[in-house]
Design a protein around this motif. Structure first.
Motif, PDB file in Angstrom:
ATOM      1  N   HIS A   1       0.806  -1.227   0.000  1.00 31.45           N
ATOM      2  CA  HIS A   1       0.000   0.000   0.000  1.00 31.45           C
ATOM      3  C   HIS A   1       0.832   1.267   0.000  1.00 31.45           C
ATOM      4  N   LEU A   2       2.139   1.098  -0.016  1.00 36.38           N
ATOM      5  CA  LEU A   2       3.028   2.259  -0.141  1.00 36.38           C
ATOM      6  C   LEU A   2       4.002   1.960  -1.268  1.00 36.38           C
ATOM      7  N   PHE A   3       4.017   2.826  -2.268  1.00 37.30           N
ATOM      8  CA  PHE A   3       4.914   2.650  -3.413  1.00 37.30           C
ATOM      9  C   PHE A   3       6.350   2.382  -2.943  1.00 37.30           C
TER      10      PHE A   3
ATOM     11  N   ARG B   1      -4.605  11.584   9.912  1.00 39.86           N
ATOM     12  CA  ARG B   1      -3.692  10.505  10.275  1.00 39.86           C
ATOM     13  C   ARG B   1      -2.607  10.250   9.229  1.00 39.86           C
ATOM     14  N   THR B   2      -2.697  10.850   8.058  1.00 36.26           N
ATOM     15  CA  THR B   2      -1.632  10.673   7.062  1.00 36.26           C
ATOM     16  C   THR B   2      -1.276  12.018   6.426  1.00 36.26           C
ATOM     17  N   GLY B   3      -0.056  12.076   5.871  1.00 35.58           N
ATOM     18  CA  GLY B   3       0.408  13.308   5.248  1.00 35.58           C
ATOM     19  C   GLY B   3      -0.439  13.713   4.054  1.00 35.58           C
ATOM     20  N   GLY B   4      -0.793  12.701   3.235  1.00 37.09           N
ATOM     21  CA  GLY B   4      -1.568  12.990   2.021  1.00 37.09           C
ATOM     22  C   GLY B   4      -2.930  13.582   2.352  1.00 37.09           C
ATOM     23  N   GLU B   5      -3.617  13.002   3.325  1.00 30.92           N
ATOM     24  CA  GLU B   5      -4.955  13.541   3.643  1.00 30.92           C
ATOM     25  C   GLU B   5      -4.825  14.912   4.312  1.00 30.92           C
TER      26      GLU B   5
ATOM     27  N   GLY C   1       7.204  19.986  -4.824  1.00 30.73           N
ATOM     28  CA  GLY C   1       7.540  18.857  -3.947  1.00 30.73           C
ATOM     29  C   GLY C   1       6.515  17.758  -4.077  1.00 30.73           C
ATOM     30  N   TYR C   2       6.607  16.793  -3.175  1.00 33.78           N
ATOM     31  CA  TYR C   2       5.679  15.654  -3.172  1.00 33.78           C
ATOM     32  C   TYR C   2       4.621  15.906  -2.110  1.00 33.78           C
ATOM     33  N   HIS C   3       3.351  15.656  -2.456  1.00 33.56           N
ATOM     34  CA  HIS C   3       2.292  15.925  -1.476  1.00 33.56           C
ATOM     35  C   HIS C   3       1.259  14.814  -1.411  1.00 33.56           C
ATOM     36  N   GLY C   4       1.593  13.591  -1.868  1.00 30.84           N
ATOM     37  CA  GLY C   4       0.676  12.466  -1.684  1.00 30.84           C
ATOM     38  C   GLY C   4      -0.026  12.028  -2.960  1.00 30.84           C
ATOM     39  N   TRP C   5      -1.101  11.279  -2.801  1.00 32.06           N
ATOM     40  CA  TRP C   5      -1.722  10.563  -3.928  1.00 32.06           C
ATOM     41  C   TRP C   5      -3.058  11.161  -4.380  1.00 32.06           C
TER      42      TRP C   5
ATOM     43  N   MET D   1       4.358  23.842  -0.700  1.00 33.32           N
ATOM     44  CA  MET D   1       5.719  23.414  -1.027  1.00 33.32           C
ATOM     45  C   MET D   1       6.424  22.771   0.168  1.00 33.32           C
ATOM     46  N   GLU D   2       7.359  21.887  -0.180  1.00 30.65           N
ATOM     47  CA  GLU D   2       8.259  21.380   0.858  1.00 30.65           C
ATOM     48  C   GLU D   2       9.361  22.430   1.022  1.00 30.65           C
ATOM     49  N   PRO D   3       9.541  22.973   2.221  1.00 26.91           N
ATOM     50  CA  PRO D   3      10.569  24.013   2.374  1.00 26.91           C
ATOM     51  C   PRO D   3      11.980  23.486   2.134  1.00 26.91           C
ATOM     52  N   SER D   4      12.143  22.170   2.234  1.00 25.14           N
ATOM     53  CA  SER D   4      13.443  21.562   1.983  1.00 25.14           C
ATOM     54  C   SER D   4      13.211  20.112   1.575  1.00 25.14           C
ATOM     55  N   ARG D   5      13.964  19.618   0.573  1.00 23.14           N
ATOM     56  CA  ARG D   5      13.825  18.192   0.211  1.00 23.14           C
ATOM     57  C   ARG D   5      15.180  17.668  -0.244  1.00 23.14           C
ATOM     58  N   GLU D   6      15.486  17.802  -1.530  1.00 20.13           N
ATOM     59  CA  GLU D   6      16.732  17.213  -2.026  1.00 20.13           C
ATOM     60  C   GLU D   6      17.941  18.088  -1.686  1.00 20.13           C
TER      61      GLU D   6
ATOM     62  N   PHE E   1       3.412  25.229   3.923  1.00 23.75           N
ATOM     63  CA  PHE E   1       4.623  24.405   3.928  1.00 23.75           C
ATOM     64  C   PHE E   1       4.217  22.980   4.257  1.00 23.75           C
ATOM     65  N   ASP E   2       4.700  22.029   3.453  1.00 20.53           N
ATOM     66  CA  ASP E   2       4.442  20.620   3.725  1.00 20.53           C
ATOM     67  C   ASP E   2       5.695  20.034   4.374  1.00 20.53           C
ATOM     68  N   GLU E   3       5.607  19.842   5.683  1.00 25.02           N
ATOM     69  CA  GLU E   3       6.762  19.321   6.441  1.00 25.02           C
ATOM     70  C   GLU E   3       6.526  17.869   6.860  1.00 25.02           C
TER      71      GLU E   3
HETATM   72  C1  LIG Z   1       6.218  16.115   1.908  1.00 23.37           C
HETATM   73  C2  LIG Z   1       5.252  14.972   1.910  1.00 23.37           C
HETATM   74  N1  LIG Z   1       3.941  15.214   1.772  1.00 23.37           N
HETATM   75  C3  LIG Z   1       3.037  14.216   1.794  1.00 23.37           C
HETATM   76  C4  LIG Z   1       3.433  12.915   1.945  1.00 23.37           C
HETATM   77  C5  LIG Z   1       2.402  11.809   1.969  1.00 23.37           C
HETATM   78  O1  LIG Z   1       2.295  11.320   3.277  1.00 23.37           O
HETATM   79  P1  LIG Z   1       1.559   9.930   3.549  1.00 23.37           P
HETATM   80  O2  LIG Z   1       2.363   8.880   2.893  1.00 23.37           O
HETATM   81  O3  LIG Z   1       1.528   9.814   5.053  1.00 23.37           O
HETATM   82  O4  LIG Z   1       0.183  10.067   2.974  1.00 23.37           O
HETATM   83  C6  LIG Z   1       4.791  12.606   2.086  1.00 23.37           C
HETATM   84  C7  LIG Z   1       5.239  11.216   2.222  1.00 23.37           C
HETATM   85  O5  LIG Z   1       6.378  10.879   2.141  1.00 23.37           O
HETATM   86  C8  LIG Z   1       5.728  13.662   2.070  1.00 23.37           C
HETATM   87  O6  LIG Z   1       7.043  13.436   2.194  1.00 23.37           O
END
Ligand SMILES: Cc1ncc(COP(=O)(O)O)c(C=O)c1O
Length: 456
Positions: free
Chosen positions: A41-43, A137-141, A163-167, A229-234, A258-260
């Protein structure tokens, strides 16, 4: 041949299934592919991302940074350690006991848990710019909730992402225009099948550091509700870029989020944005706030957060209490252990182990990410193949490893980190030799890893 009926009594091999698997985990993974589309359930937990045919896939037990697989093999985890979630290590005693206390006294009931308010107070204390909080309970939601609130608050529709923000639909819709739009934002090749075509154009990606494009977009389009945005990633955070984004968002009445989910509560107790000096309007915390127990929080200014009252955002399990209990205990422990500094020191040592091993074997390495979120690559014409062999050979030394190695409190200097150094020095030394003789294929016992999303 493995006898699955003895190992896993409920396991029924399919009629045409080949049981020539190297381990119980591999056998179970093949079965999972028939029962669960995508197997996991997680890539990020797909064996295909590591060493497809030899990766252990499943675990029996995990403690600190040690994992026991289904065959009883014991590994030190030098990958992302719980996909970045468990910075204190697996099954941390204090977190477990805080969660256990909630379980025995009833973690969900008709009334609300006071821990929700206690955690809200704590988050407001850590972030003086924010006054209100919502949980999930999850980052994406949590990201989807932040977007809903931003749209409700501004009455506008479009979102700029970085940045990445989920599905969820709102994020994946960025790939409706071209499947490559999100490629520079952590995951490649994300297919938006099932996302309504009508969402095309609502989510627009911008590269980290590209202040000019951001300015142009915000000036030209008056329907932008938020920049998330993710304030920091790569890389580490870019102080100047973040303050430019802040200025432009304020100028155009756009909500800055900011998505931390990954960066928060790692190097700094709070978010990495607290170090940068730029305050957003909303900030998302997820898996890094509770050491493996599901929890996510959105903090924000009262003026933006109040918009949550004008739209329906509600879910039963956001009200259970093990999440807030784990988060409160984790924050307390983060402060007590000075965890941020420890994770940086561990990250420095991990890099040093990799660098030293490369130096002594004549390999050229480059690093990415912050120290606590180290990733690396070695200069070679077929790095994916070399990396797969690296994972395979590190496993033989009792270490789970890939090109991302996140710092962990349980990566002790005299224990795990020393073993990591010994293993990586030996493995990279031999890999350098195989590479120089063009013999990588002779020792590889698995298909080569992939890195992009696709059918398995
Ligand atoms: C910045 C960021 N946003 C959202 C997510 C999604 O979080 P989740 O997998 O808990 O849904 C992640 C997961 O790695 C993430 O790093």
């Amino acid at each position: 041949m493995l006898d699955y009926s003895k190992i896993l009594p409920w396991y029924k091999p399919a009629a045409n299934e080949s049981l020539k698997c190297v381990s119980k985990g591999q056998g179970l993974y093949q079965r999972a592919k028939e029962l669960i589309p995508g197997a996991t359930h997680l890539f990020g937990k797909r064996a295909e991302l590591y060493a497809p045919d030899v990766w252990p896939c499943y675990y029996k037990r995990a403690k600190g940074c040690t994992i026991w697989d289904l065959d009883g093999n014991k590994y030190l985890d030098f990958t992302m350690v719980g996909i970045g979630a468990c910075t204190l290590g697996y099954a941390d005693r204090d977190i477990t006991s805080a969660v256990h206390k909630e379980l025995v006294s009833g973690n969900l009931c008709t009334l609300n848990s006071p821990l929700e308010v206690q955690l809200a107070e704590k988050l407001a204390e850590l972030h003086p710019w924010s006054q209100m909080v919502r949980y999930a309970r999850t980052g994406g939601e949590m990201a989807s909730i932040a977007i809903r609130i931003a749209r409700a608050s501004t009455g506008k529709s479009k979102i700029i992402i970085c940045g990445y923000h989920g599905w969820h639909d709102w994020y994946l819709s960025a790939n409706l225009a071209s499947q490559k739009c999100l490629d520079g934002h952590l995951l490649q090749g994300l297919q938006p099948n099932g996302v309504p075509r009508e969402l095309q154009g609502l989510t627009i990606p911008v590269k980290y550091g590209d202040a000019d494009s951001l300015k142009m977009l915000l000036r030209a389009d008056h329907d932008i509700a938020a920049v998330v945005m993710e304030p920091s990633r790569e890389q580490g955070y870019d102080k100047v870029f973040l303050s430019q984004v802040r200025e432009e968002c304020s100028r155009h009445s756009v909500v800055l989020i900011f998505d931390e989910t990954t960066s928060g509560f790692r190097e700094y107790c709070g978010g990495i944005h607290m170090l940068s000096g730029t305050a957003p309007d909303l900030c998302i915390f997820g898996k890094t706030i509770s050491n493996g127990i599901p929890m996510a929080a959105l903090i924000g200014t009262r003026s933006v957060m109040e918009a949550a009252q004008s739209t329906f955002i509600s879910s039963t399990y956001w009200t259970e209490s093990i999440g807030p209990a784990a988060a409160l205990e984790f924050i307390k422990k983060h402060q007590r252990l000075n965890l941020g500094t420890v994770l940086e020191q561990v990250g420095e040592r991990i890099r040093n182990n990799i660098q030293t091993a490369c130096n002594s074997s004549g390999l050229e390495v480059t690093f990415n990410g912050t120290k606590a979120l180290t990733s690396f690559s070695i200069v070679h014409h077929d790095w994916p193949k070399m990396l797969t062999l690296f994972t395979q050979m590190m496993m033989n030394q009792g270490v789970l490893a890939s090109d991302r190695s996140y710092s962990n409190y349980s990566h002790t200097f005299s224990g795990a980190l020393r073993k990591h150094r010994t293993a990586i020095t030996d493995v990279l030394g031999r890999i350098a030799l195989y590479a120089s003789r063009d013999e990588l294929d002779n020792v590889l016992r698995t298909r080569v890893k992939t890195s992009s999303f696709g059918r398995i």
